[in-house]
Design an enzyme around this catalytic site. Structure first.
Site, PDB file in Angstrom:
ATOM      1  N   ASP A  26     -77.731 -51.522  -0.376  1.00  0.00           N
ATOM      2  CA  ASP A  26     -77.022 -50.664   0.565  1.00  0.00           C
ATOM      3  C   ASP A  26     -77.925 -50.467   1.786  1.00  0.00           C
ATOM      4  O   ASP A  26     -79.149 -50.667   1.707  1.00  0.00           O
ATOM      5  CB  ASP A  26     -76.698 -49.330  -0.105  1.00  0.00           C
ATOM      6  N   ASP A  28     -77.351 -47.691   4.785  1.00  0.00           N
ATOM      7  CA  ASP A  28     -77.532 -46.292   5.170  1.00  0.00           C
ATOM      8  C   ASP A  28     -78.126 -45.501   4.011  1.00  0.00           C
ATOM      9  O   ASP A  28     -77.538 -45.412   2.930  1.00  0.00           O
ATOM     10  CB  ASP A  28     -76.200 -45.662   5.582  1.00  0.00           C
TER      11      ASP A  28
END
Length: 361
Positions: A26, A28
């Site tokens: 991922d 963010d």
């Protein structure tokens, strides 16, 4: 661990970057926050790549194109190509293209990344509900998304367009705190279409749902993937849905209390403070005989005594307990073992405050 409730984090005698061939990362809250690299992320990813681990960047943020994301990563010191980036915009575009013919009109409410993904699938992007779209799709458009764009989406759904969303994240981390995500914008359109008989629901493609996992597998060809994320309800649940292992890092939105209260589908296989965890083995949790020395107020040994490193954790009648000393993350892992064992298929609702305060996470 599909089919059984995970009751503790797992151990690994090998560094995770050696035990898995691909990190599905991922962005963010894991690699960067508000555009700036998370501490230790850049050298950790450089080391993982040097050890032979492939890096793939998997994001629910549909606003930017894969090329712009790759350029951003490269500027941060993590060299990347557009082909290394998989977005929820790509996943939802594939989903729409499978349900509508080439050239179908799609009202896109979001950023350039969403529109580019739709065009790559041979769909015609339109800007207004008056363009008679067959579908409307919402993707995160950044903090400047005009309110009127949500109005266009509501009008199109109200006129019968099939409704899609790139992802349902209610929040997104920012440099000043937690901000509304695409899921919050979806809720606005849901509220505006509640008047409809049999009001529709959007088809959502992003993590943790299967379309995003399928898109990731198709684009990476990973054989032994490790999902790395900061969110229990997207990254970790997405790994659970896909039947692959996961590493939770504590650099984003999840804190210790949320981790201890996680239901089975939100329990990660591994836990690390940050991406340095890729270079480390993970300790095995134990059921220590030393736990026999731990007693409740009534003089009985508490259930679910779990050890890790120099720590011992247990589930009391009303609260989680912790004693010992050593690496802070080992204490948290021990607490996870006690909390998840006590909760079984549900959520641990025991008071974890005093135990977590000892760790000063």
């Amino acid at each position: 661990m599909q089919g059984t409730a995970r009751t503790r984090p797992s151990g690994s005698s090998r560094a995770l970057r050696e035990a898995y061939d691909t990190a599905l990362l991922d962005l963010d809250g894991v690699v960067y926050v508000a555009g700036e690299a998370v501490p230790h992320a850049v050298p950790s990813l450089e080391g993982a790549r040097a050890a032979g681990m492939r890096l793939a960047f998997v994001t629910n943020n549909a606003a930017r194109t894969p090329r712009s994301v790759a350029d951003h990563l490269s500027r941060l010191g993590v060299p990347a190509e557009a082909s290394d980036v998989i977005t929820s915009a790509q996943a939802v575009a594939r989903l729409i293209a499978e349900q509508h013919p080439a050239g179908a009109r799609v009202l896109a409410i979001g950023g350039d990344g969403l529109k580019e993904a739709l065009r790559e699938r041979g769909l015609a992007v339109v800007e207004s509900a008056d363009d008679d779209p067959a579908a409307v799709v919402q993707g995160y458009g950044g903090p400047e998304l005009p309110w009127g764009r949500l109005g266009e989406a509501a009008l199109a759904v109200g006129r019968g367009a099939v409704w899609y969303a790139s992802n349902g994240d209610m929040t997104i981390p920012g440099d000043r705190g937690i901000l509304p995500g695409n899921g919050a914008a979806v809720e606005v359109v849901r509220a505006a279409t509640r008047w409809m008989r049999d009001a529709p629901e959007p088809q959502i493609a992003g993590k943790p749902l299967p379309p995003m996992h399928r898109e990731t597998v198709l684009r990476t060809g990973a054989q032994r993937p490790l999902v790395v994320g900061d969110r229990l309800d997207t990254d970790i649940e997405g790994a659970h849905v896909g039947g692959v292992d996961s590493l939770l890092v504590l650099t984003g939105v999840t804190d210790g209390a949320q981790l201890l209260a996680a239901p089975p589908e939100h329990r990660p296989v591994y836990v690390a403070r940050d991406l340095r965890g890729l270079a480390e083995p993970q300790p095995e949790l134990t059921d220590p005989e030393a736990g026999a020395g731990t007693r409740t107020a009534s003089g009985t040994r508490p259930p679910h005594v779990v050890g890790c490193g120099g720590w011992r954790a247990w589930a009391g009648p009303d609260a989680l307990g912790l004693e010992g000393e050593g690496e802070v993350l080992d204490g948290l892992r021990a607490l996870c073992g006690a909390a998840w064992s006590a909760a079984g298929e549900g959520r641990c609702r025991l008071d974890a405050g005093p135990a977590l305060a000892r760790l000063e996470l």
